[in-house]
Design a protein around this motif. Sequence first.
Motif, short mmCIF file in Angstrom:
data_model
loop_
_atom_site.label_atom_id
_atom_site.label_comp_id
_atom_site.label_asym_id
_atom_site.label_seq_id
_atom_site.Cartn_x
_atom_site.Cartn_y
_atom_site.Cartn_z
N ARG A 38 0.80 -1.22 0.00
CA ARG A 38 0.00 0.00 0.00
C ARG A 38 0.84 1.28 0.00
O ARG A 38 0.32 2.36 -0.31
CB ARG A 38 -0.93 0.00 1.23
N THR A 39 2.11 1.17 0.34
CA THR A 39 2.94 2.38 0.40
C THR A 39 3.96 2.44 -0.74
O THR A 39 4.38 3.54 -1.12
CB THR A 39 3.71 2.45 1.73
N GLY A 40 4.37 1.30 -1.26
CA GLY A 40 5.34 1.29 -2.34
C GLY A 40 6.71 1.80 -1.97
O GLY A 40 7.47 2.27 -2.82
N LEU A 41 7.07 1.70 -0.70
CA LEU A 41 8.41 2.15 -0.29
C LEU A 41 9.48 1.32 -0.98
O LEU A 41 9.44 0.10 -0.94
CB LEU A 41 8.58 2.00 1.22
N PRO A 42 10.45 1.96 -1.61
CA PRO A 42 11.50 1.20 -2.31
C PRO A 42 12.49 0.57 -1.34
O PRO A 42 12.65 1.00 -0.20
CB PRO A 42 12.18 2.26 -3.17
N ALA A 43 13.16 -0.48 -1.80
CA ALA A 43 14.22 -1.12 -1.02
C ALA A 43 15.26 -0.08 -0.62
O ALA A 43 15.55 0.85 -1.38
CB ALA A 43 14.86 -2.23 -1.83
N GLY A 44 15.78 -0.23 0.57
CA GLY A 44 16.76 0.72 1.08
C GLY A 44 16.18 1.86 1.88
O GLY A 44 16.92 2.63 2.49
N SER A 45 14.84 1.98 1.89
CA SER A 45 14.20 3.04 2.67
C SER A 45 14.40 2.78 4.16
O SER A 45 14.42 1.65 4.63
CB SER A 45 12.70 3.09 2.36
N ARG A 46 14.53 3.87 4.91
CA ARG A 46 14.74 3.79 6.36
C ARG A 46 13.38 3.74 7.05
O ARG A 46 12.59 4.68 6.95
CB ARG A 46 15.52 5.00 6.84
N VAL A 47 13.10 2.64 7.74
CA VAL A 47 11.81 2.44 8.39
C VAL A 47 12.02 2.17 9.88
O VAL A 47 12.91 1.39 10.26
CB VAL A 47 11.04 1.26 7.74
N LEU A 48 11.20 2.78 10.70
CA LEU A 48 11.24 2.55 12.14
C LEU A 48 10.10 1.63 12.54
O LEU A 48 8.93 1.90 12.24
CB LEU A 48 11.12 3.87 12.90
#
Length: 246
Positions: A38-48
């Motif tokens: 649902r968000t499409g965050l690309p690989a390597g994104s910083r997630v908490l």
Amino acid sequence: MSAPAEWFRDWFGEAYLELYPHRDEEEAARAVALYGERTGLPAGSRVLDLACGAGRHLQRLRAAGLRATGIDLSAPLLRAARTRPGLTGTLVRADMRALPFADASFDGLVNFFTSFGYFLTPEEDVAVLGEIRRVLRADAPFLMDYLNAAWVIDRLDPESVGEINGTPVRQTRWVEGDQVFKRIEIAGRGGQPPEVYHERVRLYPPETLWQLLRENGLDPIHTFGSYDGAPFGPESPRLLMIGRTL
């Protein structure tokens, strides 16, 4: 009956891990997949991973190629998380009311498995939302996994009995004001007195929670009733909100 102001400092320890030794790994996979799809965050994104517990969601986030960091206040749960492959060096012990990260440190955030509403006052819950917004960059996607307050009240089981390795465990549940409580009593072992723990979660109706999020710079765009992405409705046990920072 009541509960200690900071009940979570005692409960999320060894007794908790004994009572719930195997949380649902497939459920964690579905939850993380929902966030990713649902968000499409690309690989390597910083997630908490806020309140990461024993790391079941964090491990899935890392496997999806995200640079995920987990924070939790419980030292025992963090020790359990460190036994999972690939999580060494990704875990931080901290209180969600005062996150030890710079402003806009993360591209996204997840808060799974009802880890919001634990505090004695609503103002402390607002402080958590303020910290979430502070550590996220602009237009960052977040997921909050909360309960459906009405569903919990309607289906509350006042008492249940189970065991930990043959030791009886009695759980008592009740609603008082705008909070739901649980008292966990583990029978004495080895001649010791019973161990007593508590849980307390503030019951925010969906409309109240949506407004609270928006007032604190978090826009809940999508709502779901399960980790499979089913629509949220009166019969949904959970309230999953995916949105972006304002």
